[in-house]
Scaffold this motif. Structure first.
Motif, mmCIF file in Angstrom:
data_model
loop_
_atom_site.group_PDB
_atom_site.id
_atom_site.type_symbol
_atom_site.label_atom_id
_atom_site.label_comp_id
_atom_site.label_asym_id
_atom_site.label_seq_id
_atom_site.Cartn_x
_atom_site.Cartn_y
_atom_site.Cartn_z
ATOM 1 N N ASP A 96 0.880 -1.411 -0.262
ATOM 2 C CA ASP A 96 -0.008 0.090 0.102
ATOM 3 C C ASP A 96 0.842 1.221 0.055
ATOM 4 O OD1 ASP A 96 -2.178 -1.333 -0.259
ATOM 5 O OD2 ASP A 96 -3.031 -0.920 1.964
ATOM 6 N N GLU A 97 1.815 1.193 0.706
ATOM 7 C CA GLU A 97 2.834 2.374 0.987
ATOM 8 C C GLU A 97 3.486 2.694 -0.493
ATOM 9 O OE1 GLU A 97 4.290 2.713 5.619
ATOM 10 O OE2 GLU A 97 4.942 1.117 4.258
ATOM 11 N N VAL A 98 4.068 1.446 -0.932
ATOM 12 C CA VAL A 98 4.823 1.645 -2.150
ATOM 13 C C VAL A 98 3.765 2.345 -3.270
ATOM 14 C CG1 VAL A 98 5.680 0.166 -4.303
ATOM 15 C CG2 VAL A 98 6.260 -0.326 -1.954
ATOM 16 N N PHE A 99 2.443 1.882 -3.305
ATOM 17 C CA PHE A 99 1.435 2.392 -4.226
ATOM 18 C C PHE A 99 1.158 3.726 -4.036
ATOM 19 C CE2 PHE A 99 -2.776 3.032 -6.001
ATOM 20 C CZ PHE A 99 -2.442 2.346 -7.426
ATOM 21 N N ASN A 100 0.984 4.074 -2.760
ATOM 22 C CA ASN A 100 0.936 5.480 -2.400
ATOM 23 C C ASN A 100 2.118 6.461 -3.050
ATOM 24 O OD1 ASN A 100 -1.729 5.038 -1.546
ATOM 25 N ND2 ASN A 100 -1.115 4.846 0.586
ATOM 26 N N GLU A 101 3.230 6.021 -2.633
ATOM 27 C CA GLU A 101 4.314 6.908 -2.985
ATOM 28 C C GLU A 101 4.656 6.952 -4.586
ATOM 29 O OE1 GLU A 101 5.689 8.711 -0.822
ATOM 30 O OE2 GLU A 101 5.636 7.809 1.021
ATOM 31 N N ALA A 102 4.139 5.625 -5.162
ATOM 32 C CA ALA A 102 4.310 5.733 -6.640
ATOM 33 C C ALA A 102 3.361 6.584 -7.229
ATOM 34 C CB ALA A 102 3.995 4.148 -7.163
ATOM 35 N N THR A 103 2.191 6.858 -6.815
ATOM 36 C CA THR A 103 0.994 7.433 -7.403
ATOM 37 C C THR A 103 1.746 9.117 -7.214
ATOM 38 O OG1 THR A 103 -0.639 6.176 -6.516
ATOM 39 C CG2 THR A 103 -1.177 8.485 -7.161
ATOM 40 N N SER A 104 2.267 9.531 -6.030
ATOM 41 C CA SER A 104 2.684 10.939 -5.586
ATOM 42 C C SER A 104 3.937 11.059 -6.782
ATOM 43 C CB SER A 104 3.006 10.881 -4.500
ATOM 44 O OG SER A 104 2.230 10.543 -3.456
ATOM 45 N N VAL A 105 4.815 10.039 -6.760
ATOM 46 C CA VAL A 105 6.111 10.438 -7.723
ATOM 47 C C VAL A 105 5.448 10.486 -8.963
ATOM 48 C CG1 VAL A 105 8.115 9.407 -8.446
ATOM 49 C CG2 VAL A 105 7.740 9.068 -6.178
ATOM 50 N N TYR A 106 4.801 9.281 -9.495
ATOM 51 C CA TYR A 106 4.132 9.654 -10.748
ATOM 52 C C TYR A 106 3.454 11.057 -11.277
ATOM 53 C CZ TYR A 106 1.734 8.253 -15.210
ATOM 54 O OH TYR A 106 1.416 8.084 -16.328
ATOM 55 N N ASP A 107 2.569 11.599 -10.326
ATOM 56 C CA ASP A 107 2.321 12.634 -10.554
ATOM 57 C C ASP A 107 3.027 14.052 -10.531
ATOM 58 O OD1 ASP A 107 -0.220 11.486 -10.771
ATOM 59 O OD2 ASP A 107 -1.007 11.927 -8.875
ATOM 60 N N ASN A 108 3.895 13.860 -9.629
ATOM 61 C CA ASN A 108 4.871 14.809 -9.648
ATOM 62 C C ASN A 108 5.915 14.706 -10.744
ATOM 63 O OD1 ASN A 108 5.119 16.838 -6.866
ATOM 64 N ND2 ASN A 108 4.917 14.586 -6.218
ATOM 65 N N TYR A 109 6.145 13.606 -11.330
ATOM 66 C CA TYR A 109 6.970 13.261 -12.481
ATOM 67 C C TYR A 109 6.322 14.018 -13.582
ATOM 68 C CZ TYR A 109 10.270 10.425 -15.204
ATOM 69 O OH TYR A 109 11.198 9.850 -15.966
ATOM 70 N N VAL A 110 5.077 13.689 -13.763
ATOM 71 C CA VAL A 110 4.363 14.251 -15.103
ATOM 72 C C VAL A 110 4.377 15.734 -15.033
ATOM 73 C CG1 VAL A 110 2.271 14.131 -16.221
ATOM 74 C CG2 VAL A 110 3.186 12.041 -15.523
ATOM 75 N N GLU A 111 3.804 16.313 -13.853
ATOM 76 C CA GLU A 111 3.872 17.618 -13.552
ATOM 77 C C GLU A 111 5.169 18.122 -14.181
ATOM 78 O OE1 GLU A 111 2.612 19.120 -9.760
ATOM 79 O OE2 GLU A 111 3.603 20.849 -10.221
ATOM 80 N N ALA A 112 6.437 17.884 -13.572
ATOM 81 C CA ALA A 112 7.654 18.194 -13.835
ATOM 82 C C ALA A 112 7.924 18.415 -15.223
ATOM 83 C CB ALA A 112 8.775 17.734 -13.146
ATOM 84 N N LEU A 113 7.458 17.143 -16.087
ATOM 85 C CA LEU A 113 7.448 17.095 -17.349
ATOM 86 C C LEU A 113 6.861 18.168 -18.343
ATOM 87 C CD1 LEU A 113 7.072 13.383 -18.595
ATOM 88 C CD2 LEU A 113 9.349 14.888 -18.825
ATOM 89 N N GLU A 114 5.564 18.561 -17.591
ATOM 90 C CA GLU A 114 4.614 19.690 -18.155
ATOM 91 C C GLU A 114 5.193 21.058 -17.792
ATOM 92 O OE1 GLU A 114 0.914 19.907 -16.282
ATOM 93 O OE2 GLU A 114 -0.081 20.225 -18.193
#
Lengths: 137, 118, 302
Positions: free
Chosen positions: C61-79
């Motif tokens: 669960d923790e991995v998934f939550n962090e993965a979600t945050s990293v993913y969103d932050n990642y895409v935002e940085a790209l944008e």
């Protein structure tokens, strides 16, 4: 107030006191511990006395040094005279070797107190000591 | 500025200031030797609480005072050395082996009292 | 290109500017694609993290939550082209996971996996047009590398900060000077001694001699495993400096090995007052101070 270099003409024993006090102040200002500031002041006292005893006259220049970190992290002391010079520098850096009035610990002692210590001397030309103390982290 | 010397009973107390020059150190030695004879003192306390630098010259001066005092039949005790000064002294290579030391004036007086059997 | 080989992405670095060689209109399209496939790609990434055996200290669960945050932050940085928000997130992520024992290779591993998962998704989408795919990758790669660097550097910096903090804490803890009686202080040294620690210890002891008006100091080195000549000389200096201040030093707990080392090294111990163990040292100190310890009679003998 920006820290600058301080130059002190050394010709009497009162100048020795002025030089070591200036060294202590600068060490304090760049953030050296009380102990390190005392070591710097003591080393200055030794090299300054060396000037008074052997050359009669000379100068001490004390400056803050930025060793590449963007701030002053060391104190550099240059002691220079145009006195008779030291014929055997290696021997002068041995403990107990003295031609003056001290215990023969002056120069080798100063070297132990500082982090770096370089001495160049030429007979008939003079002696220059360059030494540094870094602020301990 | 000469080092002030106080006579207290059988003892002489010299209080060194922070900026003692070489000539003042020599003056102190001569003054003490003169007074030790005049007052027939049995002990000398040199208080260096205020001294912020002890270099090899100052150390030699104090050692000379201690040795000369001994030859005149009295004891010398050096009191009040600051921690930083003690640290710098041993780094410099000075250990003062044959000079008595004490923490402060009070301890120095107690030391002399014990030595002189009072 | 070559921009991705720049040292570390710093605060406010402009990710978009590193894509100058590519097509600036492609990034928004790319970002839209990654947003659209968010659920799938995020799951794919979390799965590959587990498969690779990374972040085992955390629950799924923790991995998934962090993965979600990293993913969103990642895409935002790209944008947005700014890694500032990502840097901030990387720092707080590091703060959370460092105490859990997460290692540098794991953090690097997961960020590189995300880069791969996203790159594969781009391959799939653009494989029909090789020219377009190349331009998409030109736009994506430098930005992705920069993001990976930001996260990794953020983690390493945070770890170094924690290590420094711990070192300081250990240093303070490791040299306690204890006053056991009026005029008597004890310095128990535990653990290896190096030059820096020996010096710090000396300074601390000298200061406490003054503040406690100590007349006798007992240095117990029972807990010191070994000593070299530098440290031995430091000890002798400590004894000398204490004496200069008017205090007597007693050293206790010199093991046979250390005693042999000191003798072999030729350290001058003539001035060192050594007593076998700490108890004997304290008794000797009390004698020097003029104390006499008398055991009171047991109650049943009164």
């Amino acid at each position: 107030m920006p820290l600058g270099r301080i130059r002190i003409v050394i010709s009497t024993d009162a100048d020795i006191v002025v030089a070591r006090r200036s060294g202590r102040e600068l060490a304090d200002q760049i953030g050296c511990s009380h102990t390190d500031a005392t070591l710097v002041a003591t080393a200055i006292s030794e090299v300054a006395r060396n000037i008074v005893t052997h050359a009669g006259r000379g100068e001490i220049i004390i400056s803050p040094v930025d060793e590449g970190t963007g701030e002053h992290t060391a104190v550099e002391v240059v002691a220079r005279d145009e006195g008779p010079g030291i014929p055997d520098v290696e021997r002068a850096m041995e403990d107990g070797y003295s031609t003056g009035r001290g215990l023969g610990l002056g120069l080798p002692g100063a070297r132990r107190l500082m982090d770096t210590f370089e001495i160049t001397s030429e007979v008939g030309v003079g002696t220059t000591v360059v030494m540094r103390k870094r602020r301990s982290t | 500025m000469a080092v002030p010397i106080l006579k207290q009973g059988d003892y002489l107390i010299a209080t060194i200031q922070s900026a003692m020059t070489d000539s003042e150190a020599e003056q102190l030695r001569d003054d003490l030797m003169e007074r030790i004879g005049r007052y027939r003192s049995r002990g000398i306390i040199v208080d260096i609480t205020a001294l912020d630098v002890m270099d090899s010259f100052a150390a030699r001066s104090l050692r000379n005072i201690a040795h000369m005092t001994l030859l005149r039949g009295a004891d010398t005790v050096v009191v009040g050395m600051q921690p930083e000064v003690a640290f710098a002294m041993v780094q410099l290579g000075l250990t003062f082996e044959d000079v008595h030391t004490a923490l402060d004036l009070e301890e120095g007086l107690a030391f002399l009292d014990a030595r002189t059997g009072r | 290109m070559g921009t991705s080989s720049e040292p570390a992405a710093r605060a406010g670095a402009d990710v978009a500017s590193t894509t100058s060689g590519g097509d600036s209109t492609l990034l928004p399209e790319l970002v839209a694609h990654l947003r659209e496939r968010r659920t799938q790609l995020r799951e794919e990434w979390a799965r590959r993290i587990t498969e690779a055996g990374l972040l085992t200290a955390m629950t799924s669960d923790e991995v998934f939550n962090e993965a979600t945050s990293v993913y969103d932050n990642y895409v935002e940085a790209l944008e947005t082209g700014s890694v500032e928000a990502l840097e901030e997130y990387a720092r707080s992520l590091s703060e959370r996971i460092i105490p859990r024992g997460v290692e540098t290779y794991e953090v690097l591993g997961i960020v590189l996996l995300l880069r791969d998962v996203l790159a594969r998704s781009l391959f799939e989408k653009y494989q029909h047009d090789f020219e377009l795919l190349l331009r998409v990758l030109d736009a994506y790669e430098p930005a992705a590398n920069r993001i990976a660097l930001t996260v990794a550097v953020g983690f390493v910096e945070e770890r170094e900060r924690v290590i420094r903090q711990q070192q300081e804490a250990i240093r303070d803890l490791s040299t306690p000077v204890l006053q056991v009686r009026e005029r008597l202080v004890i310095l128990p040294i535990i653990g290896a001694l190096d030059s820096q620690r020996a010096r710090q210890l000396t300074e601390q002891l000298l200061r406490s001699i003054r503040t406690n008006r100590a007349k006798v100091v007992v240095i117990d080195i029972t807990g010191v495993p070994e000593i070299d000549s530098t440290v031995a000389n430091h000890l002798v200096q400590t004894v000398d400096a204490s004496r200069l201040m008017g205090a007597n030093v007693i050293i206790t707990g010199l093991s046979a090995e250390i005693a042999l080392t000191l003798v072999t090294l030729g350290v001058d111990l003539s001035k060192v007052n050594a007593v076998g163990d700490l108890q004997g040292g304290i008794e000797e100190a009390e004698r020097l101070l003029g104390y006499e310890v008398i055991r009171s009679q047991p109650a049943d003998q009164r």
